[in-house]
Design an enzyme around this catalytic site. Structure first.
Site, PDB file in Angstrom:
ATOM      1  N   ASP A  45       0.827  -1.209   0.000  1.00 55.81           N
ATOM      2  CA  ASP A  45       0.000   0.000   0.000  1.00 55.81           C
ATOM      3  C   ASP A  45       0.860   1.257   0.000  1.00 55.81           C
ATOM      4  O   ASP A  45       2.010   1.256   0.445  1.00 55.81           O
ATOM      5  CB  ASP A  45      -0.972   0.004   1.182  1.00 55.81           C
ATOM      6  CG  ASP A  45      -0.282  -0.083   2.534  1.00 55.81           C
ATOM      7  OD1 ASP A  45       0.727  -0.813   2.647  1.00 55.81           O
ATOM      8  OD2 ASP A  45      -0.747   0.577   3.483  1.00 55.81           O
ATOM      9  N   GLU A 105      -0.149  -1.285   5.681  1.00 54.47           N
ATOM     10  CA  GLU A 105       0.877  -0.776   6.598  1.00 54.47           C
ATOM     11  C   GLU A 105       0.658   0.692   6.919  1.00 54.47           C
ATOM     12  O   GLU A 105       0.917   1.153   8.037  1.00 54.47           O
ATOM     13  CB  GLU A 105       2.267  -0.977   5.975  1.00 54.47           C
ATOM     14  CG  GLU A 105       3.421  -0.756   6.932  1.00 54.47           C
ATOM     15  CD  GLU A 105       3.902   0.688   6.994  1.00 54.47           C
ATOM     16  OE1 GLU A 105       4.688   1.013   7.894  1.00 54.47           O
ATOM     17  OE2 GLU A 105       3.489   1.502   6.130  1.00 54.47           O
TER      18      GLU A 105
END
Length: 410
Positions: free
Chosen positions: A94, A161
């Site tokens: 991400d 994350e």
């Protein structure tokens, strides 16, 4: 090692291709207005399957807000001589949103290669696509040269994350507590410096906090008929920031910065018009404490400051911990630390600097399992900013560092 390093020098075009394709797939969390990691995970899984991994599987966390209804986590493993020990490379798929597009000189979701033939620009190229590309590059080099590795090489490409790991590392560990062995080591290339000298072995305790102040809404011309929640909330910001810095003021030279930090960050909108005094006000703080402090002392002090504002301004304040990460440190004598330091000297030609940081990474979760983890990379150190950039040369150096550790780990 010579054979491996020669192969790695030829991976520039492969790294550029990976970075180009990943940048076109903006894996922004639904919480930040995106679709999640689904498309990017599909691409990366297809790339992993082109290599000679012995295991590739996914652990998908359900998320109705994300594309495909899931947040994918990919695990791949290539067996070494000793199958009971694994060097794990942890990276996240991400990225954060691009922010103010007008501040970008290029399209943030189309990779741009600089005229120098080395620097690349785009959202995520450093955080954390450089680590993803380095992990795949290291696997490709090992497999193509056919060298026998002494231990397993494991790669984890994780979701979520940037917004707290609920659908990423935390979910993976809940679903597969058996995934890691007691002798496994971990490398997280999600922090570092341009010289590649930093060897991070400890992280501050992180608390992301939300404060909701409730007063009474009224017309702007008659403030006495209400209770200005924004004013009380502003006073709360000042008391929290000043009070926490004053109370928790220890210094620790291992960390940079060497003190605990307590900063107000995000602010929610309250009323839509100028002539209304808000009855509700919401702000957030990012707090990062030296691990020498007991988190309970921090929480107690926050509660005390909140009560003082409630009493003085006749408001109600709700405090929520949106995310927290409390972790142990890795011993500087751990084999992975010593090998990383050796690799820094050998490959980056600099003296390593062992330190702690304020930023949070996957290493926190790993260290809390009693396992050794190092965070380090050769990067510009420009995550989350406009015109984020990465270096192909730095990435090749990171691949060499991985290979050095892998070939010397026992």
């Amino acid at each position: 090692m010579d054979k491996l390093f020669k192969n790695i020098e030829g991976l520039k075009d492969y790294i550029l291709e990976l970075q180009t394709n990943m940048t076109r797939l903006p894996a922004v969390s639904p919480e930040q207005g995106g679709k999640g990691e689904f498309a990017k995970a599909q691409y990366l899984e297809s790339e992993l399957k082109k290599l000679k991994f012995d295991e590739i599987f996914r652990i998908d966390a359900p998320d109705a807000k994300a594309e495909g209804g899931i947040r994918p986590n990919i695990i791949a493993k290539y067996y070494g001589k000793n199958k009971d020990v694994t060097l794990w490379l942890l990276a996240h798929m991400d990225v954060v949103p691009e922010g103010d597009r007008s501040l970008w000189k290029t399209n943030p979701f189309e990779l741009t290669l600089d005229a120098d033939g080395d620097t690349i620009y785009g959202r995520g190229v450093e955080d954390n696509q450089q680590a993803v590309a380095a992990a795949l590059g290291a696997a490709k080099a090992v497999m193509e040269t056919g060298v026998e590795i002494p231990v397993n090489l494991g790669i984890m490409l994780l979701a979520d994350e940037e917004t707290g790991n609920k659908y990423g590392m935390d979910y993976v560990l809940k679903q597969r507590p058996d995934l890691f062995g007691k002798n496994d080591s971990f490398l997280v290339q999600d922090s570092g410096d341009p010289d590649g000298r930093e060897v991070e072995i400890a992280e501050k305790n992180v608390f992301w906090m939300k404060f909701t102040t409730e007063g009474k809404q009224c017309h702007g011309s008659m403030p006495a008929t209400g209770n200005n929640a924004m004013y009380a909330g502003a006073q709360l910001i000042i008391r929290l920031r000043d009070g926490l810095y004053a109370k928790f003021n220890k210094r620790d030279a291992l960390f940079a910065p060497d003190n605990s930090t307590f900063e107000p960050t995000k602010k929610d909108a309250n009323v839509p018009n100028v002539n209304t005094i808000p009855g509700t006000d919401v702000f957030y703080m990012d707090c990062r404490m030296l691990p020498s402090y007991d988190p309970k002392l921090f929480k107690d002090e926050v509660a005390s400051i909140v009560k003082s504002v409630e009493k003085d301004f006749k408001v109600k304040v709700t405090c929520e911990i949106m995310h927290s990460a409390v972790s142990k440190a890795t011993s500087p004598d751990a084999p992975i630390v010593k090998l990383y330091c050796d690799a820094v000297k050998e490959i980056n030609k600099v003296e390593p600097k062992v330190l702690g940081v304020g930023g949070g990474t996957f290493a926190a979760e790993v260290r809390n399992l009693g396992l050794a983890a190092v965070v380090g990379s050769r990067i510009y150190g420009v995550p989350h900013v406009p015109n984020e950039k990465s270096s192909l040369k730095f990435t090749l150096n990171d691949i060499k560092v991985i290979s050095y550790i892998l070939m010397h780990l026992k």
